[in-house]
Design an enzyme around this catalytic site. Structure first.
Site, short mmCIF file in Angstrom:
data_model
loop_
_atom_site.label_atom_id
_atom_site.label_comp_id
_atom_site.label_asym_id
_atom_site.label_seq_id
_atom_site.Cartn_x
_atom_site.Cartn_y
_atom_site.Cartn_z
N LEU A 30 126.96 42.73 131.43
CA LEU A 30 127.48 41.59 132.18
C LEU A 30 129.01 41.58 132.16
O LEU A 30 129.63 42.16 131.27
CB LEU A 30 126.93 40.29 131.59
CG LEU A 30 125.39 40.21 131.59
CD1 LEU A 30 124.89 39.12 130.68
CD2 LEU A 30 124.88 39.99 133.02
N PRO A 31 129.64 40.92 133.14
CA PRO A 31 131.09 41.04 133.31
C PRO A 31 131.95 40.34 132.26
O PRO A 31 132.90 40.91 131.74
CB PRO A 31 131.35 40.42 134.69
CG PRO A 31 130.03 40.35 135.36
CD PRO A 31 129.02 40.20 134.27
N THR A 42 131.32 44.32 127.80
CA THR A 42 132.60 44.33 127.10
C THR A 42 133.13 42.91 127.07
O THR A 42 133.63 42.39 128.08
CB THR A 42 133.62 45.26 127.78
OG1 THR A 42 133.10 46.59 127.77
CG2 THR A 42 134.94 45.25 127.03
N LYS A 48 135.78 49.30 121.21
CA LYS A 48 135.90 49.40 122.66
C LYS A 48 137.21 48.81 123.16
O LYS A 48 137.90 49.40 124.01
CB LYS A 48 134.72 48.68 123.34
CG LYS A 48 134.81 48.57 124.86
CD LYS A 48 134.82 49.93 125.54
CE LYS A 48 135.02 49.82 127.04
NZ LYS A 48 133.87 49.26 127.75
N LYS A 88 140.58 42.31 132.69
CA LYS A 88 139.77 41.56 131.73
C LYS A 88 139.81 42.20 130.35
O LYS A 88 140.02 41.52 129.33
CB LYS A 88 138.33 41.48 132.21
CG LYS A 88 137.41 40.72 131.26
CD LYS A 88 135.97 41.17 131.30
CE LYS A 88 135.74 42.57 130.93
NZ LYS A 88 134.33 42.92 130.67
#
Length: 358
Positions: A123-124, A155, A234, A309
Site C-alpha cells: 500500500l502507498p 514502505t 528500506k 514520500k
C-alpha cells in the site's frame, strides 16, 4: 488457448480503507485452510494492493504457488482487479470448487483476511496501511490453522508499522512482519526483488515461514532484525537512492554538455567508482540502461511522488533518533519541484528537469 475467465465478487458493506461500523464477518472457509499442497488441503492466500509494485508481485505469487491454491485479491481500483483476473489466470469456478490458478476478487480487506492464512499488503502510505488493518482486525477474526500471517510490504515509517503489529499481536489475530522491498517495478516483474525483513525470532520459526513466501516474488530476503527493522533498512537505502539519483542526473547532464557521448559516459561510470543502481539499471539517458523508464519518456518505474514520500519518511525517522542529514532538504526541494512539473513519471525524470537532453 486461454480458458474463459469469470470474476467472482463477494458482497460486503465495508469500504476498502476501513469503517468504524464494520459488520461482523462470516466464518473463514475451513476447506481452504493450511499450507499443505496435497489435493485434500489447498491453501488460500490474500493480496491487497495491485499498484505498480503490487500487481506484478501478486502475478508472480499466483504463478508460483500450487495450482490448486486460491489467491484472494482486493484493491480500490476495480479496473486493476478485473485486469488481473483476465491477464493472470482463471477465476474461481461458479461451483466454488478449487481449480487451476483460482483467483477470487473481493471488495474489502476484511473478506481477504477472513479467507486467507497468509495476507500480503502493498500500500502507498501509512494511513492506508492503518486503515486496511483496522478494517481487517475489527471485530476479531476467527482463529486460523496455521496461525494467520500478515506480511506488509508497504514502505511506511517504522513507528506506524509497530503500531499495526501491536494491534495484530495484542488481539491474538496472527503474526505480523514488515517486509519492504527494493528493486523497483523491473524487479517486481522479474521476481528479483530484495526483501528487507523485520520479524521477531522469539518463536524460532517465523522467519523460516516468511522467507519462502517472499522468495515467490523476489530473489533475496535479508532478515535485518525485529519488528520495524526491515523498514529502517528500506528507508536508509531509499534515502541513499534519492541522493544518488540526483547525482547521476547531474553527472550525465554535465558530461553531455561538455561534449561527451551519453552512452560512452554511462559505460565509463558503470565500470568506475561512480557506479550505482541509478547509473547502471535506471540511467536517465536513453541507450545506457536497457528497459529503463528513460527509454519510454520516463513512463512506469518508481514514481516521483513515491520517492518524495520515502524521503519524507526517512527524514522523519532520522529526526526521531537525532541523525543528521545534510543533503536531505536540498533533495526534498528537488523532488517537490519535479513532482509539480513531471507528476506520475519515474523519479529519474530529475534529469529532464535539470535540462538534460532527452
Amino acid at each position: 488457448m486461454r480458458a474463459a475467465v469469470s470474476i467472482r465478487f463477494s458482497p460486503s458493506r465495508l469500504c476498502l480503507l476501513g469503517n468504524n461500523n464494520t459488520a461482523t464477518g462470516s466464518a473463514s472457509k475451513a476447506a481452504h485452510r493450511g499450507f499443505s499442497t496435497s489435493e485434500s488441503r489447498w491453501a488460500t492466500w490474500g493480496f491487497i494492493g495491485l499498484g505498480r509494485m503490487g500487481y506484478p508481485m501478486a502475478s508472480n505469487l499466483r504463478a508460483k504457488i500450487p495450482e490448486g491454491d486460491k489467491l484472494v485479491i482486493s484493491d480500490r481500483n476495480a479496473e486493476a482487479t478485473t485486469r488481473f483476473v483476465q491477464e493472470v489466470g482463471v477465476a474461481a469456478a461458479s461451483s466454488g470448487a478449487p481449480g487451476k490458478g483460482v483467483i477470487e476478487v473481493v471488495k474489502t480487506p476484511r473478506e481477504v483476511a477472513e479467507q486467507s492464512e497468509t495476507i500480503i499488503t502493498v500500500l502507498p502510505e501509512p494511513r492506508h496501511v492503518i486503515n486496511v488493518f483496522h478494517n481487517m482486525l475489527g471485530p476479531p477474526l476467527s482463529p486460523s490453522t496455521p496461525e494467520r500471517l500478515f506480511i506488509d510490504c508497504s514502505t511506511i515509517d517504522p513507528k506506524s508499522s509497530k503500531e499495526v503489529a501491536n494491534a495484530v499481536h495484542s488481539t491474538a489475530q496472527g503474526r505480523f512482519v514488515d517486509a519492504p522491498m527494493s528493486g523497483g517495478v523491473v524487479g517486481a516483474r522479474a521476481a528479483t526483488l530484495t526483501f528487507m525483513l523485520g520479524a521477531s525470532t522469539r518463536s524460532g520459526h517465523l522467519v523460516d515461514r516468511v522467507r519462502p513466501i517472499l522468495m515467490h516474488m523476489g530473489s533475496r530476503v535479508l532478515h535485518l532484525g525485529g519488528q520495524g527493522a526491515g523498514l529502517s533498512g528500506k528507508l536508509a537505502n531509499n534515502y541513499l537512492l534519492a541522493i544518488s539519483n540526483i547525482a547521476v542526473a547531474e553527472a550525465m547532464n554535465m558530461g553531455i554538455r561538455w561534449g561527451l557521448d551519453g552512452q560512452k559516459l554511462g559505460e565509463l561510470i558503470n565500470t568506475s567508482s561512480g557506479r550505482c543502481w541509478a547509473s547502471e539499471v535506471n540511467n536517465p539517458v536513453k541507450g545506457v540502461s536497457e528497459g529503463a523508464p528513460a527509454e519510454n519518456d520516463f513512463e512506469g518505474g518508481f514514481g516521483v511522488e513515491l520517492m518524495r514520500k520515502d524521503l519524507r519518511l526517512a527524514m522523519g525517522a532520522a529526526q526521531e533518533v537525532g541523525a543528521k542529514m545534510e543533503l536531505a532538504n536540498s533533495a526534498k526541494e528537488v523532488y517537490e519541484w519535479v513532482d509539480k512539473l513531471e507528476a506520475g513519471k519515474d523519479f529519474s525524470v530529475v534529469y529532464k528537469w535539470l535540462g538534460g537532453r532527452v
